[in-house]
Motif scaffolding. Structure first.
Motif, short mmCIF file in Angstrom:
data_model
loop_
_atom_site.label_atom_id
_atom_site.label_comp_id
_atom_site.label_asym_id
_atom_site.label_seq_id
_atom_site.Cartn_x
_atom_site.Cartn_y
_atom_site.Cartn_z
N ALA A 272 27.40 58.37 24.54
CA ALA A 272 27.67 59.80 24.62
C ALA A 272 27.75 60.38 23.21
O ALA A 272 27.94 59.66 22.22
N SER A 273 27.60 61.70 23.12
CA SER A 273 27.72 62.42 21.86
C SER A 273 28.80 63.48 22.03
O SER A 273 28.69 64.32 22.94
N ILE A 274 29.83 63.45 21.20
CA ILE A 274 30.96 64.35 21.35
C ILE A 274 31.28 64.98 20.00
O ILE A 274 31.35 64.28 18.97
N GLY A 275 31.49 66.28 19.99
CA GLY A 275 31.82 66.99 18.77
C GLY A 275 33.27 66.80 18.36
O GLY A 275 33.92 65.82 18.71
N THR A 276 33.79 67.76 17.63
CA THR A 276 35.16 67.68 17.14
C THR A 276 35.99 68.83 17.70
O THR A 276 35.48 69.71 18.38
N ALA B 38 26.69 57.90 30.15
CA ALA B 38 25.74 57.62 29.08
C ALA B 38 24.92 58.86 28.74
O ALA B 38 24.47 59.61 29.62
N PHE B 39 24.76 59.08 27.43
CA PHE B 39 23.88 60.11 26.85
C PHE B 39 24.36 61.54 27.08
O PHE B 39 23.65 62.48 26.72
N ALA B 40 25.54 61.73 27.68
CA ALA B 40 26.09 63.08 27.79
C ALA B 40 26.32 63.64 26.39
O ALA B 40 26.65 62.90 25.45
N VAL B 41 26.17 64.96 26.26
CA VAL B 41 26.37 65.63 24.97
C VAL B 41 27.46 66.69 25.17
O VAL B 41 27.35 67.54 26.05
N ILE B 42 28.49 66.63 24.33
CA ILE B 42 29.63 67.54 24.42
C ILE B 42 29.83 68.18 23.05
O ILE B 42 29.95 67.48 22.04
N GLY B 43 29.89 69.49 23.02
CA GLY B 43 30.00 70.21 21.76
C GLY B 43 31.42 70.30 21.22
O GLY B 43 32.37 69.72 21.78
N ASP B 44 31.56 71.05 20.14
CA ASP B 44 32.86 71.25 19.51
C ASP B 44 33.76 72.12 20.38
O ASP B 44 33.29 72.95 21.17
N GLU B 45 35.07 71.93 20.22
CA GLU B 45 36.10 72.81 20.79
C GLU B 45 36.09 72.83 22.32
O GLU B 45 36.48 73.83 22.93
N VAL B 46 35.66 71.74 22.92
CA VAL B 46 35.64 71.64 24.38
C VAL B 46 36.98 71.11 24.87
O VAL B 46 37.57 70.21 24.27
N THR B 47 37.47 71.67 25.98
CA THR B 47 38.69 71.18 26.63
C THR B 47 38.32 70.59 27.99
O THR B 47 37.64 71.24 28.78
N ILE B 48 38.76 69.36 28.23
CA ILE B 48 38.45 68.64 29.46
C ILE B 48 39.76 68.24 30.11
O ILE B 48 40.56 67.52 29.50
#
Length: 254
Positions: A150-154, A168-178
């Motif tokens: 996966a790719s995760i921002g900050t 696998a291979f999910a992309v998550i940007g900056d400042e995301v709340t989960i």
């Protein structure tokens, strides 16, 4: 980017001051802070200790995983920069805390995210088996499973963080709340397409993002929603299957 973001060394000084205040207020709790905070020279060592303590099932395993994290942080200072921004983001966005020490010590989502950062580095070094072991341990011990690819921002916040699955291979940007019980993954029929989550997105509890969909910047996904189609920036998606609401009005040119 978090407003008034501070550097890593300043962050560490703030954490130590908070720990000193905690000792003064409650010596019983303060006794636990020696191994967690005061025994470490910097933020990287303290964070590595937390990863080892959370993932290891025995003293030997805890020491081994802490050393693995220390080695990763020493070789890739960008991992510590990201961890600093993640921690500061919690203090900014979580109404339950405005300080740094509690999430460092107690928020399993924070530790799981930093363990993923280590596993992602291991994967990029082709140490795939070890990377997958960290994912498995995080799933077992913290109920957070993030695939090393996966790719995760900050400035990312895993709030409560029970039952979070990022495939696998999910992309998550900056400042995301989960929030808890969120699933982000591929379809069996489209194994080469994974979700892409934009900047500032909120994924509410129990939501599912499935397939090669794109969630636009600052969109919101409602609790329990199942999203299989793109969500434009700024829109809210709710329901099963999800439908759009509260989308920004298009600008009309003069």
């Amino acid at each position: 980017m978090i407003q008034n973001e501070i550097a890593v060394d300043q962050l560490w000084r703030s954490i130590r001051r908070e720990a000193e205040g905690a000792v003064a207020r409650d010596p019983v709790f303060g006794a636990a802070l020696s191994t967690a905070i005061f025994d470490h020279p910097d933020f990287a060592h303290a964070l590595a200790h937390q990863i080892g303590a959370r993932l290891g099932g025995s003293p030997a395993d805890r020491a081994r995983f802490a050393q693995l994290a220390r080695d990763a942080f020493g070789a890739s200072p960008d991992l510590i920069d990201a961890a600093s921004r993640d921690l500061q983001s919690i203090a900014v966005h979580d109404p339950a805390t405005t300080t740094l020490l509690p999430p460092l010590l107690n928020f399993k989502g924070y530790v799981a995210l930093q363990a993923w950062r280590v596993s992602n580095r291991l994967w990029r070094q082709r140490r795939n088996d070890l990377a997958l072991l960290l994912q498995s341990l995080s799933s077992d011990q913290l109920s957070v499973s993030i695939h090393p690819t996966a790719s995760i921002g900050t400035s990312v916040f895993l709030d409560h963080a029970t039952g979070v699955i990022i495939g696998a291979f999910a992309v998550i940007g900056d400042e995301v709340t989960i929030l808890q019980n969120v699933t982000i993954g591929r379809k069996h029929s489209e194994p080469d397409r994974a979700p892409k989550i934009g900047r500032g997105v909120l994924l509410s509890a129990g939501s599912t993002i499935i397939g090669g969909v794109s969630i636009g910047d600052f969109a919101k996904i409602g609790a329990g929603a199942v999203v299989e189609h793109d969500v434009p920036p700024g829109c809210t998606a709710i329901g099963v299957p999800a439908h759009l609401t509260n989308c920004p009005e298009p600008r009309v040119s003069a």
